[in-house]
Design a protein around this motif. Structure first.
Motif, mmCIF file in Angstrom:
data_model
loop_
_atom_site.group_PDB
_atom_site.id
_atom_site.type_symbol
_atom_site.label_atom_id
_atom_site.label_comp_id
_atom_site.label_asym_id
_atom_site.label_seq_id
_atom_site.Cartn_x
_atom_site.Cartn_y
_atom_site.Cartn_z
ATOM 1 N N ALA A 110 38.868 55.106 58.667
ATOM 2 C CA ALA A 110 39.811 56.278 59.034
ATOM 3 C C ALA A 110 40.744 56.722 58.213
ATOM 4 O O ALA A 110 41.404 55.686 57.850
ATOM 5 N N GLY A 111 40.786 57.988 57.662
ATOM 6 C CA GLY A 111 42.022 58.368 56.711
ATOM 7 C C GLY A 111 41.720 58.173 55.419
ATOM 8 O O GLY A 111 42.274 58.558 54.638
ATOM 9 N N GLU A 160 34.662 69.565 57.389
ATOM 10 C CA GLU A 160 33.501 68.543 57.943
ATOM 11 C C GLU A 160 34.168 67.165 57.873
ATOM 12 O O GLU A 160 34.066 66.192 58.349
ATOM 13 N N GLY A 201 32.057 59.056 56.986
ATOM 14 C CA GLY A 201 32.814 58.464 58.020
ATOM 15 C C GLY A 201 32.239 57.003 58.663
ATOM 16 O O GLY A 201 33.201 56.354 58.958
ATOM 17 N N ASN A 202 30.999 56.770 58.388
ATOM 18 C CA ASN A 202 30.661 55.573 59.059
ATOM 19 C C ASN A 202 30.675 54.558 57.889
ATOM 20 O O ASN A 202 30.633 53.222 58.354
ATOM 21 N N GLU A 219 29.464 62.967 58.007
ATOM 22 C CA GLU A 219 28.944 61.641 59.017
ATOM 23 C C GLU A 219 28.645 60.246 58.216
ATOM 24 O O GLU A 219 29.242 59.066 58.590
ATOM 25 N N ARG A 258 37.241 66.225 57.118
ATOM 26 C CA ARG A 258 38.371 66.070 58.296
ATOM 27 C C ARG A 258 37.855 65.606 59.439
ATOM 28 O O ARG A 258 38.348 64.571 60.055
ATOM 29 N N ALA A 259 36.819 66.394 59.914
ATOM 30 C CA ALA A 259 36.283 66.075 61.356
ATOM 31 C C ALA A 259 35.584 64.559 61.449
ATOM 32 O O ALA A 259 35.655 64.119 62.431
ATOM 33 N N ALA A 260 35.379 64.225 60.247
ATOM 34 C CA ALA A 260 34.608 62.809 60.415
ATOM 35 C C ALA A 260 35.803 61.843 60.241
ATOM 36 O O ALA A 260 35.303 60.710 60.125
ATOM 37 N N GLY A 261 37.132 62.235 60.154
ATOM 38 C CA GLY A 261 37.975 61.378 60.244
ATOM 39 C C GLY A 261 38.600 60.942 58.810
ATOM 40 O O GLY A 261 39.538 59.834 58.913
ATOM 41 N N LEU A 262 38.395 61.584 58.048
ATOM 42 C CA LEU A 262 38.789 61.029 56.527
ATOM 43 C C LEU A 262 39.757 62.314 55.937
ATOM 44 O O LEU A 262 39.845 63.314 56.498
ATOM 45 N N THR A 263 40.228 61.792 54.852
ATOM 46 C CA THR A 263 41.318 62.768 54.308
ATOM 47 C C THR A 263 40.643 63.517 53.076
ATOM 48 O O THR A 263 40.611 62.847 52.050
#
Length: 338
Positions: free
Chosen positions: A93-94, A108, A88-89, A85, A110-115
């Motif tokens: 994204a990605g 986790e 992710g902040n 998280e 991936r769930a945070a919007g990262l690759t």
């Protein structure tokens, strides 16, 4: 507790560490399932905070449920979730993140919007490092190249060891230390305990009311609670023992101590370490560089006196008994009498 009140009644939320408090490896610690069940029956809020980054929150909840502790994923806070998280902040994204750890950590991220990526040549913006039983030299080599190339370095935790049936084994802190030696510097951020984020997040979710942190390690659970400004209960069912407690610096000193989770409910099974009148029957004095324990009574009640004397010294003390009763207490605490 000298005032006869139940410890748990002073708190709106109880946050538990897991390994060494609720279970040991894969078996529940005696009385732990019943203690958490009692909290649920009384309608009290509970949460679980773990530095383990090799399982997702849902997997930890399933594990607890399988042991007899009814747990929901939203009650579980892992260092993997907190670290992902954070990234992710911080990044769009990605954005690519090099993952050193278990598949749960990748999930986790991936769930945070990262690759998630696994090669430095994939230009990661950050390296996230957590424990994984398959982590090896090749993973650390990729991380070293990426960090030297400008990637941020985030560690989920720095626990030096993790418990096993064969005794303590290398934990994520040992792997972080290897990378630290190669890079000549520390991680940019360490998310897990003793950093306060896991406990602060748990307290924020509940809102009003006081929070009690329950843990078995002075260097992670108790220090994390102190840094978060929260009260803590050290249980002697895991890593830290009385010898560690006597040598604890101020930032690792718990509010309360008990043998196990019975201390939450039984006033005679928990002792306040400071800020309360000393229990009758025990005294500890400094003499010739030693801490001398004398008196009689409940063994746990001797701890505040022992610690008050020990904590006044610059070095870990040698302890000796001045009576047969005191000798039995030192033996029960695993302390050799000098």
């Amino acid at each position: 507790m000298t005032d006869g009140a139940r410890l748990v009644d002073g708190y709106a939320l109880v946050v538990f560490d897991l390994d060494g408090v609720i279970y040991l490896i894969d078996r529940p610690i005696p009385g732990a399932v019943q203690a958490v069940g009692r909290l649920h029956d009384e309608g009290r809020a509970v949460a679980y905070a773990t530095n383990n980054a090799s399982r997702r929150s849902s997997e930890v909840a399933d594990l607890l449920t399988g042991l007899g502790v009814a747990a929901r994923p939203e009650e579980v806070l892992t260092s993997a979730v907190a670290a992902a998280e954070l990234l992710g902040n911080r990044y769009p994204a990605g954005a690519p993140v090099l993952v050193v750890g278990a598949e749960a950590l990748r999930a986790e991220v991936r769930a945070a919007g990262l690759t998630p990526v696994d090669r430095a040549e994939q230009s990661p913006v950050a390296v996230i490092q957590g424990y994984g039983p398959q982590v090896g030299w090749a993973d650390l080599a990729e991380a070293a190249v990426a960090v030297r190339g400008g990637a941020a370095w985030i560690a989920t935790n720095t626990d030096r060891t993790l418990p096993s049936a064969r005794g303590p084994l290398p934990g994520n802190g040992a792997l972080v230390a290897a990378l630290r030696a190669a890079l000549g510097r520390d991680p940019d951020v360490v998310v897990g305990k003793p950093a306060p984020e896991l406990f602060v997040t748990a307290a924020r979710r509940v809102g009003a009311g006081r929070t009690l942190v329950v843990g078995d390690r002075l260097d992670t659970d108790i220090e994390g609670a102190v840094r978060a400004g929260l009260d803590s209960l050290l249980v002697l069912t895991g890593v830290s023992d009385v010898a560690d407690l006597l040598a604890a610096p101020p930032e690792r000193r718990p509010t309360y101590v008990s043998q196990d989770l019975a201390g939450l409910f039984d006033p005679s099974a928990a002792v306040r370490m400071s800020g309360a009148p000393p229990a009758a029957g025990w005294s500890a004095a400094l003499r010739d560089g030693h801490v001398e324990l004398s008196g009689a009574g409940h063994p746990l009640d001797a701890l505040p006196a022992l610690c008050a004397a020990a904590w006044s010294l610059a070095e870990p003390p040698r302890v000796r008994a001045t009576s047969p009763e005191a000798e039995r207490v030192l033996t029960a605490f695993g302390l050799p009498s000098a």
